[in-house]
Design a protein around this motif. Structure first.
Motif, PDB file in Angstrom:
ATOM      1  N   LYS A  18      26.473  -3.145  82.385  1.00  0.00           N
ATOM      2  CA  LYS A  18      26.987  -3.822  83.564  1.00  0.00           C
ATOM      3  C   LYS A  18      27.483  -5.224  83.221  1.00  0.00           C
ATOM      4  N   ALA A  19      27.334  -5.621  81.966  1.00  0.00           N
ATOM      5  CA  ALA A  19      27.797  -6.954  81.563  1.00  0.00           C
ATOM      6  C   ALA A  19      28.240  -6.902  80.106  1.00  0.00           C
ATOM      7  N   ASP A  20      29.165  -7.816  79.752  1.00  0.00           N
ATOM      8  CA  ASP A  20      29.616  -7.888  78.357  1.00  0.00           C
ATOM      9  C   ASP A  20      28.624  -8.679  77.509  1.00  0.00           C
ATOM     10  N   LEU A  21      28.086  -9.734  78.124  1.00  0.00           N
ATOM     11  CA  LEU A  21      27.173 -10.602  77.380  1.00  0.00           C
ATOM     12  C   LEU A  21      25.904 -10.817  78.181  1.00  0.00           C
ATOM     13  N   VAL A  22      24.802 -10.955  77.456  1.00  0.00           N
ATOM     14  CA  VAL A  22      23.558 -11.303  78.142  1.00  0.00           C
ATOM     15  C   VAL A  22      22.894 -12.424  77.371  1.00  0.00           C
ATOM     16  N   LEU A  23      22.240 -13.325  78.109  1.00  0.00           N
ATOM     17  CA  LEU A  23      21.525 -14.394  77.430  1.00  0.00           C
ATOM     18  C   LEU A  23      20.157 -13.882  77.001  1.00  0.00           C
ATOM     19  N   SER A  24      19.886 -14.024  75.681  1.00  0.00           N
ATOM     20  CA  SER A  24      18.597 -13.577  75.170  1.00  0.00           C
ATOM     21  C   SER A  24      18.286 -14.421  73.926  1.00  0.00           C
ATOM     22  N   TYR A  25      17.631 -13.819  72.950  1.00  0.00           N
ATOM     23  CA  TYR A  25      17.359 -14.526  71.697  1.00  0.00           C
ATOM     24  C   TYR A  25      18.191 -13.922  70.574  1.00  0.00           C
ATOM     25  N   SER A  26      18.470 -14.696  69.542  1.00  0.00           N
ATOM     26  CA  SER A  26      19.301 -14.188  68.455  1.00  0.00           C
ATOM     27  C   SER A  26      18.608 -13.060  67.696  1.00  0.00           C
ATOM     28  N   THR A  27      17.283 -12.897  67.925  1.00  0.00           N
ATOM     29  CA  THR A  27      16.551 -11.835  67.237  1.00  0.00           C
ATOM     30  C   THR A  27      16.583 -10.502  67.994  1.00  0.00           C
ATOM     31  N   SER A  28      17.146 -10.493  69.213  1.00  0.00           N
ATOM     32  CA  SER A  28      17.144  -9.259  70.006  1.00  0.00           C
ATOM     33  C   SER A  28      17.716  -8.051  69.255  1.00  0.00           C
ATOM     34  N   PRO A  29      18.815  -8.203  68.483  1.00  0.00           N
ATOM     35  CA  PRO A  29      19.344  -7.031  67.775  1.00  0.00           C
ATOM     36  C   PRO A  29      18.304  -6.369  66.866  1.00  0.00           C
TER      37      PRO A  29
ATOM     38  N   LEU B 290      31.446 -22.066  83.094  1.00  0.00           N
ATOM     39  CA  LEU B 290      30.557 -20.987  82.661  1.00  0.00           C
ATOM     40  C   LEU B 290      30.150 -20.137  83.866  1.00  0.00           C
ATOM     41  N   ASN B 291      29.845 -20.842  84.958  1.00  0.00           N
ATOM     42  CA  ASN B 291      29.416 -20.156  86.168  1.00  0.00           C
ATOM     43  C   ASN B 291      30.474 -19.176  86.676  1.00  0.00           C
ATOM     44  N   GLU B 292      31.754 -19.514  86.456  1.00  0.00           N
ATOM     45  CA  GLU B 292      32.842 -18.642  86.899  1.00  0.00           C
ATOM     46  C   GLU B 292      32.754 -17.260  86.255  1.00  0.00           C
ATOM     47  N   GLN B 293      32.173 -17.192  85.076  1.00  0.00           N
ATOM     48  CA  GLN B 293      32.131 -15.908  84.373  1.00  0.00           C
ATOM     49  C   GLN B 293      30.790 -15.214  84.477  1.00  0.00           C
ATOM     50  N   ILE B 294      29.840 -15.911  85.076  1.00  0.00           N
ATOM     51  CA  ILE B 294      28.510 -15.306  85.224  1.00  0.00           C
ATOM     52  C   ILE B 294      28.507 -14.410  86.454  1.00  0.00           C
ATOM     53  N   ILE B 295      28.237 -13.126  86.261  1.00  0.00           N
ATOM     54  CA  ILE B 295      28.285 -12.250  87.425  1.00  0.00           C
ATOM     55  C   ILE B 295      26.998 -12.346  88.239  1.00  0.00           C
ATOM     56  N   THR B 296      25.875 -12.560  87.562  1.00  0.00           N
ATOM     57  CA  THR B 296      24.664 -12.780  88.356  1.00  0.00           C
ATOM     58  C   THR B 296      23.580 -13.497  87.561  1.00  0.00           C
ATOM     59  N   TYR B 297      22.720 -14.180  88.318  1.00  0.00           N
ATOM     60  CA  TYR B 297      21.532 -14.832  87.755  1.00  0.00           C
ATOM     61  C   TYR B 297      20.335 -13.995  88.175  1.00  0.00           C
ATOM     62  N   THR B 298      19.599 -13.458  87.216  1.00  0.00           N
ATOM     63  CA  THR B 298      18.465 -12.605  87.587  1.00  0.00           C
ATOM     64  C   THR B 298      17.169 -13.418  87.581  1.00  0.00           C
TER      65      THR B 298
ATOM     66  N   LYS C 152      32.223 -10.821  81.501  1.00  0.00           N
ATOM     67  CA  LYS C 152      31.188 -10.657  82.526  1.00  0.00           C
ATOM     68  C   LYS C 152      29.849 -10.982  81.857  1.00  0.00           C
ATOM     69  N   ILE C 153      29.241 -12.059  82.314  1.00  0.00           N
ATOM     70  CA  ILE C 153      28.006 -12.509  81.661  1.00  0.00           C
ATOM     71  C   ILE C 153      26.849 -12.413  82.654  1.00  0.00           C
ATOM     72  N   VAL C 154      25.705 -11.963  82.175  1.00  0.00           N
ATOM     73  CA  VAL C 154      24.522 -11.996  83.031  1.00  0.00           C
ATOM     74  C   VAL C 154      23.474 -12.882  82.369  1.00  0.00           C
TER      75      VAL C 154
END
Lengths: 295, 507
Positions: free
Chosen positions: A182-193, A160-168, A126-128
């Motif tokens: 609410k999601a397994d993966l989120v698109l962000s930056y590699s520095t977020s951690p 990819l779209n098949e696994q994207i649960i929503t576009y915010t 589940k990707i957001v």
């Protein structure tokens, strides 16, 4: 009475004559927020420039280069590169950068995909992500996909779209949903951690580093052609490159500083992705994406 | 005397004129940047989102009205239940909260039980957002039913279904067309709810396309054309549903306070169950946010400068735009009452000019066309008061028209008009809806995220913007804490307004 009036009058005139020059910086919300790097930079710069630095913000980072936002600004801070527009600016310079990456929580996702190829072929994630029509990060994903899947771009976007649960609409909603599990993966930056490690002492958030390479995105500070404060503005650009400021930006904006010696220790420990080759064909990625996802 | 009469005539025209000017400015701005040379192609994508905008807005409006009406009727029927009054007052608060809070509540709460994204999610979101509005407006008009009618029904020993058809239904029916138009417009231009809950670009509205055209593609042609399409479609909805289904024939008189003589009884068990289900359905997302807001960061937020300064700005913007909105609404109501043939469409069309379009339009107008130096806070207040007009209108108009019908002849015969009429006739009788409308438009202005992002500066930011900023900087706990405090602020705002007015002017 008249004396008093005159004193006040002259005071007003003189303060106006010697009023500090105001320099207006257009930037995005979280940069100028009380906890962002903005206020510290403002304070330090005003100490040396004898000027008044003011931020005008927009909550939509993608709109920074829209013609209506550029109006009446001296400097724009936080824009990403754009071929057609950058030619018209007086001067621009990168001040920090990051790599787009998917973030996951290792406590809840046990078997994260190891490659981008695996990610689009999985069926259980589940990707957001952010909507490319409203967010530059969302647009970044399309660029990234187009660089990695040059042969079968349409199919890749579709899968990819098949696994994207929503576009915010923006980064905030996407990352918020992810933090709410609410999601397994989120698109962000590699520095977020880095944020979670430095400020929350949590080490369970990780970036997925793909062997296919990532997209590096610089954030730019721009001096506009129309401004009549070019000298102060150039001082500001130089000032942003100094080590002290680079450290402030990096620690508060959670991005890599341009100056390598300014990288905070915990950020240094994060894995650095390789860069995917830019073989831009100038296709309209938004239309491509819309075609693949609205079938 | 002639001059006075002219002045009086002027007064009627001022408010509608302001609305008209306000609406034309964004159109002028968009047209100013319109490039006649450029063509316009209506792609498949645009066709599909136009269809979706229409389809989901009609469905959302229908569902909201059905559930909201049932809810209002049950609330009215069982108004003897202790605590229901608070519930009813909370409805107004629920409607005006920032949609980002409600949507996060919906996602994090309902997301635990169902796969929410898609058309289903959009409908759930819109229904939860709009039921409170429907229920509040219908509840208010149900209270206008005369006791005589009810006594008549009792004498005829009508059963509850029969008396519903004879008494309540005609009154409810009268409200449905305007509510339908209002809600379908709100849903038609919905932005954040549709984007997040829709989950796919398949499910987006024209509003998203307009936003994209203006903000990213710098293409004002597409934006202007889509805006015109949006106005045309919403116009048709208005003329089909509103014009044709509006009924005005119902009886009303002055004794309109009805206290139900019912008492708690097992025969109403289904009613109680429904009441509980609907309340839980609409309140749980907010309750969820409230609980999440009480966290470790709460004391830190309370000690922070950013929270208090944004609360101050929010208060100033809210109170001023609420007041301005009421003044304008009242003026327009007086005008509409005078000119029975004039249309309310202007009012509702304000919704089609969604905050996004108005904000962009004004931004262009002030910065590019006239280069004004008007202080930003005034612009924010003015645009907000305009945007909240349709809502103040729907809260205020049913009672206003009733009062004016009752008192029109007598006020004319003793020459009471203008301000005098406001103070002696309308205010004492209308203060409850006026206060509700005032609070609703105040908090709606405070909840806005779009206008403030265009005209706000770093020192001029509202609580809603602060919540969004916190979310945008990884600070979810702080965002929840601020949301929690903001919810409390909203409830207090409503409560204090009511208390102040009723203590001071209780006649």
């Amino acid at each position: 009475m008249i004396k008093k009036f005159l004193t006040v009058f002259f005071l007003l005139i003189t303060t106006n004559l010697f009023a500090k020059e105001t320099i207006i910086v257009g930037t995005y919300d979280s940069f100028a927020a009380e906890w962002g790097p903005g206020p510290q930079i403002e304070k330090l710069f005003e100490e040396i420039c004898e000027c008044d630095l003011q931020y005008v913000t927009t909550s939509q980072a993608g709109t920074l280069l829209g013609s209506i936002f550029l109006k009446d600004k001296d400097i724009i801070l936080g824009a990403t590169y754009n071929d057609s527009k950058f030619n018209d600016f007086y001067k621009f310079q990168a001040y920090d950068y990051g790599y787009y990456a998917f973030i996951y929580d290792e406590n809840s996702l046990q078997n994260p995909p190891k490659t981008f190829e695996e990610l689009i072929n999985r069926k259980d994630l589940k990707i957001v992500v952010q909507d490319p029509r409203t967010s530059p990060v969302g647009m970044g994903l399309l660029t990234w996909v187009s660089r990695v899947f040059t042969q079968n771009l349409n199919e890749a976007i579709y899968k990819l779209n098949e696994q994207i649960i929503t576009y915010t609409p923006g980064w905030s909603e996407a990352y918020g949903l992810f933090l709410e599990n609410k999601a397994d993966l989120v698109l962000s930056y590699s520095t977020s951690p880095y944020y979670h490690q430095e400020y929350e002492d949590k080490y369970n958030y990780k970036a997925l580093i793909f062997p296919e390479g990532h997209v590096k995105e610089n954030e730019y500070v721009i001096i506009l052609e129309d401004t009549n404060k070019k000298i102060i503005a150039e001082d500001f650009l130089y000032f942003l490159k100094t080590k002290e400021i680079q450290e402030i930006i990096s620690r508060n904006n959670i991005m890599y500083p341009i100056l390598e010696s300014a990288i905070p220790p915990k950020m240094k420990n994060l894995p650095i992705p390789s860069e995917a080759v830019d073989i831009s064909t100038g296709e309209d990625l938004i239309s491509l994406w819309l075609n693949a996802t609205t079938q | 005397m002639l001059l006075l009469n002219n002045l009086r005539y002027c007064y009627y025209w001022i408010s509608p004129l302001i609305v008209f000017i306000v609406l034309s400015i964004p159109l002028i701005s968009f047209f100013y940047l319109y490039d006649l040379e450029r063509g316009f192609e209506f792609s498949n994508y645009l066709t599909s989102i136009t269809f979706f905008s229409f389809y989901q807005s009609i469905l959302s409006a229908l569902l909201s009205i059905i559930i909201g009406t049932v809810f209002a009727y049950l609330l009215f029927k069982h108004n003897y239940i202790y605590g229901l009054k608070t519930l009813i007052n909370s409805l107004s608060v629920l409607f005006v909260l920032p949609s980002i809070i409600t949507i996060f509540g919906i996602l994090t709460f309902y997301g635990n039980f169902v796969q929410i994204y898609g058309l289903f999610g959009v409908l759930i979101g819109h229904v939860i957002l709009n039921i409170p509005l429907v229920a509040r407006v219908i509840f208010q008009t149900l209270n206008d039913i005369s006791l005589n009618e009810r006594m008549l029904a009792d004498q005829m020993s009508l059963n509850s279904w029969g008396s519903f058809l004879a008494i309540e239904w005609p009154v409810i029916k009268k409200n449905i067309p305007s509510l339908f138009v209002l809600i379908s417009f709100i849903c038609f231009v919905s932005f954040t709810p549709v984007l997040i809950l829709g989950g796919s670009p398949k499910y987006s509205t024209l509003e998203v396309a307009i936003y994209h055209a203006v903000m990213f593609a710098d293409n004002f042609n597409i934006a202007f054309n889509l805006l015109i399409i949006q106005i045309l479609i919403c116009g048709s909805i208005y003329f089909i549903f509103f014009k044709n289904f509006k009924s005005k024939n119902f009886i009303i008189d002055d004794q309109r306070y009805y206290r139900s003589i019912n008492a708690i009884s097992y025969k109403y068990i289904i009613d109680y169950l429904l009441l509980i289900i609907i309340s839980v359905f609409i309140f749980s997302p907010i309750a969820f946010i409230l609980i999440k807001g009480i966290n470790i960061k709460l004391p830190e937020v309370l000690n922070s400068l950013y929270f208090w300064s944004s609360l101050g700005t929010t208060f100033v913007i809210g109170i001023l735009s609420g007041a301005l909105s009421i003044v304008l609404t009242y003026g327009n109501l007086v005008f509409l009452n005078k000119n029975k043939n004039s249309t309310e469409f202007w009012f509702y069309s304000l919704i089609i000019f969604s905050p996004g379009i108005l904000a962009v339009g004004y931004y262009i107008f002030f910065n590019q066309i006239i280069n004004s130096a008007i202080s930003n806070i005034f612009i924010i207040i003015i645009i907000n008061s305009i945007i909240t007009l349709p809502f103040s209108y729907s809260y205020l108009s049913p009672s206003f028209f009733r009062i004016s019908r009752e008192h029109h002849d007598i006020s004319e015969s003793i020459n009471i008009y203008g301000l005098k009429r406001l103070f002696f006739i309308d205010w004492p009788r209308l203060k409850e809806p006026i206060i509700t409308a005032f609070c609703v438009s105040s908090i709606l202005s405070a909840s806005d995220l779009i206008i403030i992002s265009f005209f706000g500066t770093n020192d001029l930011s509202t609580v809603t913007q602060t919540i969004y900023r916190l979310m945008g900087s990884y600070r979810m706990d702080e965002a929840y804490a601020v949301s929690f405090l903001f919810l409390i602020y909203c409830f207090m705002y409503f409560m204090l307004s009511y208390n102040l007015v009723f203590r001071k002017w209780n006649t």
